[in-house]
Motif scaffolding. Structure first.
Motif: not given
Length: 382
Positions: A70-73, A155-162
């Motif tokens: 998410s940070i990388g995106c 980025a939003v998707l990765f954050c939600a998955v985390s």
């Protein structure tokens, strides 16, 4: 969702290369580093995350890796220059490399072997969907809202998955007999390398990646050059490979019980090889449409069996085993694309694809033969 996101971020830059070339006023070869440097980093990091997952916990590492992605995106979406974007992609690849192999290894820890292949097929559905979704949304958002929005969405998707992984973490049961590695970092790598069955599976994975993904990479060009159809139509036809794989994932429960591991390996490889022979020699290009679809179905039968065996080849170093498996497959993909592209400069594409199709069929049947002997030796040992 984690494996879906990891695969989508790998493929999301493919359709935006022309736009990035225009925005950054750079040759397409330089812009392609956002893909190639991601791939190189992703492959190299496989050697690192296996031992880390075995020692610190696979689920925990996957959860932190999604946050890192998410940070990388976010950094990718804020890039003002090509060099910064490439570095942001490299940073994303460092985290993304952990997600799929350690997810498979975690399934190996949590799920009894008789149900493991079916469970891995469900996880694989996310991976297959990610291939299609990454290319689709990468192109769609670049054409409509702009390329930065593609990375913003991820980025939003990765954050939600985390967050979802974190919320589930406290409800996840630990294995009844958790294994604490007694070997150091390199010791775990050597533990896998010294196992004859592990070396066999890793060699098959290397050849599988080279033969299947090398052939898949040149299929669209073959259809375009041989039948004079548009690249869009050729690419869309080739994309049916992914949908064939998705059908297998959806029907895995029945298919696994019907054919068993040896049947899945042999019939899957045979279906894959026959389908690509049709693509290579058909005089009527629409036959390539069902052929690509069934090639994906056959590949999923073969590869899902390989995945299940990879989770079991060295149970005391499962994270290391599966990441080495992924690394061998990834290295094979890179070599296969390079070799087949070179061969097509000296021979007709149909002939190159035909020999490759026969090779992958033979590889699948050899894998079935190796499984028979492996099962027999284990039975004798018992």
């Amino acid at each position: 969702m984690a494996t879906f996101s990891s695969m989508a971020i790998q493929r999301i830059c493919d359709p935006m290369l022309p736009e990035l070339s225009r925005i950054f006023n750079a040759p397409i070869g330089d812009v392609a580093q956002v893909v190639s440097m991601f791939a190189i980093t992703y492959g190299l990091m496989q050697l690192v995350f296996g031992p880390i997952g075995d020692r610190w916990g696979k689920y925990k590492v996957v959860m932190l890796a999604t946050l890192g992605c998410s940070i990388g995106c976010v950094l990718s979406s804020l890039s003002e220059g090509l060099d910064f974007l490439v570095m942001a992609r490299v940073g994303t690849a460092v985290s993304a490399a952990a997600i799929i192999p350690l997810s498979m290894a975690w399934v190996g820890d949590q799920v009894h072997y008789e149900h493991r292949q079916e469970t891995l097929a469900r996880v694989g559905l996310g991976t297959m969907l990610g291939i299609t979704a990454g290319q689709l949304f990468g192109g769609l958002l670049t054409d409509t809202l702009g390329w930065r929005w593609s990375f913003g969405m991820m980025a939003v998707l990765f954050c939600a998955v985390s967050v979802m992984l974190w919320r589930h973490a406290k409800r996840i049961e630990a294995p009844s007999e958790p294994y604490v590695p007694t070997h150091g970092f390199f010791g775990q790598l050597l533990q896998v390398a010294r196992d004859p069955w592990a070396r066999t599976l890793l060699s098959i994975a290397l050849l599988e990646g080279a033969s299947v993904f090398g052939m898949l990479a040149v299929t669209a060009s073959h259809l375009h050059n041989t039948h004079q159809i548009s690249l869009t139509l050729a690419g869309g036809t080739t994309a049916l490979f992914g949908f064939g794989g998705m059908l297998y994932m959806a029907t895995a429960k029945y298919t696994i019980r019907r054919f068993g591991e040896i049947g899945l390996a042999r019939y899957g490889g045979g279906t894959l090889g026959l389908s690509f022979l049709v693509i290579a020699f058909t005089p009527w290009w629409p036959l390539a449409i069902p052929a690509c679809f069934f090639a994906g179905f056959g590949f999923a039968m073969f590869h899902n069996t390989m995945q299940a065996k990879a989770t079991q080849m060295v149970p005391t170093a499962r994270g290391t085993s599966v990441t080495l498996f992924a690394g061998a497959l990834f290295l094979g993909q890179s070599l296969g694309v390079l070799v087949l592209a070179k061969l097509m400069a000296y021979a007709q594409s149909a002939h190159v694809m035909a020999w490759d199709a026969l090779g992958v069929t033979a590889l699948a049947w050899y894998f079935g033969y190796a499984l028979i002997h492996r099962n027999a030796s284990q039975a004798d040992h018992v």
